[in-house]
Scaffold this active site. Structure first.
Site, PDB file in Angstrom:
ATOM      1  CG  ASP A   7      -2.278   0.629   0.961  1.00 22.31           C
ATOM      2  OD1 ASP A   7      -2.305   1.853   0.839  1.00 22.31           O
ATOM      3  OD2 ASP A   7      -3.287  -0.103   0.881  1.00 22.31           O
ATOM      4  CG  ASN A  15     -13.739   1.789  -4.412  1.00 20.44           C
ATOM      5  OD1 ASN A  15     -14.058   0.657  -4.076  1.00 20.44           O
ATOM      6  ND2 ASN A  15     -12.902   2.524  -3.714  1.00 20.44           N
ATOM      7  CB  SER A  43      -9.339   0.635  -0.073  1.00 18.28           C
ATOM      8  OG  SER A  43      -8.759   0.875  -1.322  1.00 18.28           O
ATOM      9  CG  HIS A 103      -5.357   3.899   1.156  1.00 19.87           C
ATOM     10  ND1 HIS A 103      -4.939   2.623   0.838  1.00 19.87           N
ATOM     11  CD2 HIS A 103      -6.669   3.949   0.811  1.00 19.87           C
ATOM     12  CE1 HIS A 103      -5.947   1.946   0.313  1.00 19.87           C
ATOM     13  NE2 HIS A 103      -7.008   2.720   0.294  1.00 19.87           N
TER      14      HIS A 103
END
Length: 616
Positions: free
Chosen positions: A172, A297, A367, A205
């Site tokens: 990530d 998404n 996520s 994130h």
């Protein structure tokens, strides 16, 4: 004139279907990139590789370089270039020395919208007296706000394991050790963006994702994590803007596999298929690593990369109401669904703000859903299930099945941590547990066997048999010869090619399959994938139109008669098994409506046959 109208309608439908299949640009070719990957063959001498690189630099005025320090052993180099340069290189003399030349695609943090990163916000230094600790479960301040953990039954799973001894690699934006991660165990990772060992987060994130997996728990602070005794391996592949290349991601996957990771979580994605990444995923899978990725998404039919690669568990998202999140991708590539949040309730974890300070933020997205599955996978691994395919099997078998899921919103179903760990612990379910599992998933409900499953097989068979039975009955009074047109009408009116509805193929629009897999009464709800029948289609109206248009046609009239009988059979079976009609629900009135229209269809077919006999 009627023939001309029918011929035109046929051409329009055929043209729309062909256009949809042939002109739909696949996600594999939609990725964006700024550099090009060159994977030189390992049997090529180093001197030859250097010579080719020098010639390439001179010809294209570029500076070929290794992507990172781990790329040397794989002979993976990158150069700047666009699609035109890519085409030239793939046709050049350099191609013979490489395994492949492909775009170095950019994958990003899936973005459901800016609003997803606003909303729930809590200061990390709130006094304990100002919060409401959970009456049950861990003593973390905001555990009561974690609807997502309650939803998956995490406390039942914790009674068996907390994931001790398992390592989860978080590929990530990196991980920052915020206050609620002080007690979490870490192993050495790597920053592939800046080529350094410390994989610190500069976005927020990755820290949020890591918290869902293994946030410190029972520390009277913050929130809880799923496998909070597991180890985290921070692997930074995304920059501060949330973007990164497949070269870095692929190298991170191999790094994780070589350094002992049991589970990999990738809450990132995009377009563009990469052979380099596929090889890395296969490499990790062969070494026994469970790989989990966000489905994306875009509310698109089909998961994004890397979730759509083989050996990757694709995760879609749902909200607090257990309904598909409005942003979540669905369809092909979705293996299971997990809490991802919505405007009604986000996923709360401690992460960092733009100044790098610890804050509690509520995010939503696939996520956020993927790390739920990665965390539960870690719990399953901790109970001794080591084969990645077996872990996936446990996740699927233990999930809460959604019976009416025509568009594959949820894959196998909703994540169930307690059932997954229980199944992994016992190896096989006892009879009482198996009975409860059957009951909880609806298998003991006769309705499941009538209208459940991917294609609702039993009622479809009854509809087809019923249509032929009606035709046989009328044939006694109005003798006629069986024909292809009649049989086609019986199928079209009763069941359609129903087995096509369950087909999901990447990068192909599914609506042609759904239309071809629907009977005439189901055409009104086929595109939406709902179960309720549209009363305009589930009635005698379309049969009347078909009979009026085709009664004078030599073979078309038999299609009209057959489809009318098929509709009668379809409506009759639906009235018994699943009387769901728009505006009427599943009430007694809906049954009356369906049966009344079934009788009208039968009467219409009888009238058409009587007219045919008189004409003959």
């Amino acid at each position: 004139m009627r023939r001309l109208i029918l011929f035109c309608l046929f051409l329009i439908g055929l043209g729309a279907a062909v256009f949809g299949f042939l002109n739909f640009q696949g996600l594999a070719a939609k990725g964006e990139f700024k550099t090009i990957l060159l994977d030189f063959r390992e049997d090529i001498p180093k001197e030859v590789v250097e010579k080719d690189l020098q010639a390439m630099a001179q010809q294209y005025q570029v500076t070929p370089q290794l992507d990172n320090k781990f790329s040397a052993k794989d002979n993976v180099y990158i150069i700047e270039g666009d699609r035109q340069r890519l085409k030239e290189l793939q046709k050049s003399k350099f191609k013979s020395a490489t395994e492949f030349i492909e775009p170095n695609y950019i994958y990003k943090i899936p973005q459901p919208g800016k609003a997803a990163f606003l909303g729930e916000f809590l200061q990390p230094n709130e006094d304990e007296e100002n919060v409401s600790p959970s009456l049950t479960g861990p003593n973390d301040q905001y555990y009561s706000k974690q609807w997502n953990l309650h939803n998956i039954g995490i406390e039942g799973a914790w009674s068996q394991t907390k994931g001790s001894g398992i390592t989860v690699a978080v590929i990530d934006t990196g991980i920052t050790r915020v206050r609620d991660l002080y007690e979490t165990k870490f192993v050495k990772g790597y920053d592939f963006v800046n080529d350094r060992e410390e994989a610190k987060d500069d976005n927020g994130h990755g820290t949020h994702v890591a918290g869902t997996i293994a946030q410190a728990t029972n520390n009277k602070y913050g929130v809880a994590g799923i496998a909070y005794e597991a180890n985290l391996m921070p692997l930074k592949v995304l920059n501060d803007y949330g973007g990164g290349t497949v070269a870095d991601i692929a190298e991170a996957i191999k790094f994780a596999a070589d350094k002992g990771a049991d589970v990999i979580n990738m809450s990132l994605g995009g377009g563009g298929e990469s052979q380099l990444m596929k090889q890395a995923i296969d490499y990790a899978h062969n070494k026994g690593v469970v790989i989990v990725a966000a489905a994306g998404n875009e509310n698109a039919n089909g998961a994004s990369y890397p979730a759509r690669y083989p050996h990757v568990i694709g995760v879609s998202a749902y909200g607090p109401d257990s309904e598909k999140a409005p942003y979540s991708n669905f369809g092909a590539g979705v293996d299971i669904s997990a809490p991802g949040g919505s405007d009604a309730g986000k996923i709360l974890q401690e992460t960092i703000n733009e100044q790098g300070e610890g804050v509690f933020l509520g995010f939503q997205g696939t996520s956020m859903a993927a790390p739920h599955v990665a965390g539960v996978a870690a719990l399953i691994r901790a109970k001794g299930i080591t084969d990645p395919d077996e872990v996936l099997k446990v996740l699927k078998q233990s999930s809460r099945v959604i019976q009416e899921d025509g568009l594959n919103y949820y894959g196998a179903g909703l994540l169930n941590a307690e059932a997954a760990v229980k199944l992994a612990t016992e190896g096989q379910i006892s009879f009482s547990d198996f009975f409860r599992w059957l009951r909880d998933n609806g298998y003991l409900n006769p309705g499941f066997w009538i209208d459940g499953g991917a294609v609702a097989l039993l009622p479809k068979i009854l509809m087809v048999l019923g249509s032929y039975l009606l035709a046989w009955f009328l044939r006694v009074y109005f003798p006629f010869t069986w024909s292809w047109s009649l049989s086609s009408g019986l199928i079209a009116g009763s069941s359609g090619l129903f087995f096509l509805k369950g087909i999901y193929i990447f990068d192909l629009p599914q609506w042609p399959f759904r239309l071809l897999g629907s009977s005439i009464p189901e055409l009104g709800n086929s595109l939406q994938g709902t179960g309720d029948l549209n009363p305009l289609f589930a009635s005698v109206l379309i049969p009347i139109v078909l009979v009026a248009l085709l009664l004078g046609h030599p073979s078309g009239k038999w299609f009209a008669i057959g489809s009318t009988l098929g509709v009668a059979a379809c409506l009759t079976v639906s009235a018994i098994s699943d009387p769901a009609v728009w505006g009427l629900g599943s009430s007694y009135l809906a049954r009356v409506f369906l049966i009344a229209n079934a009788l009208l269809c039968y009467g219409l077919a009888r009238l058409a046959l009587k007219n045919e006999r008189q004409v003959a």
